[in-house]
Design an enzyme around this catalytic site. Sequence first.
Site: not given
Length: 118
Positions: A97, A101
């Site tokens: 993604v 993160h």
Amino acid sequence: MAEETLFTKIIKGEIPSEKVYRDEFVTAFKDINPKARHHILIVPNKPIPTVADIEPEDEKLIGHLFTVARKIAEDLGVNKSGYRLIFNCGPDGHQEVQHVHMHFLAGGDLGLGGFPEK
Ligand code: AMP
């Protein structure tokens, strides 16, 4: 304008998630495919694509991810037993993604390095 990432949609509540923490700068939610008993993604609300795109102006924001990780560890009661924080970056790092993160992994011995073997 660049297409929104999955995580931006989760942050905006357009895609469901199990959120465990949220403030003006960061959202944390449970990973849909956990690699440990506790597997949480700590995500800046600002959509920075990868670690390689972090700018000096983002240093405070990225530092905040670690403060949130500490709070989550305390909430889960693993601040003494330990946990692992991982950032994947780019194709060789298997980043799926494209929105920075931090993986927070905890709950039992995680073994040596990387994601624990299931
Ligand atoms: P990475 O490979 O570092 O980009 O990690 C992406 C992570 O996002 C993986 O651990 C996935 O299991 C997780 N993931 C993908 N879709 C979702 C979702 N809808 N909700 C929560 N976590 C997700």
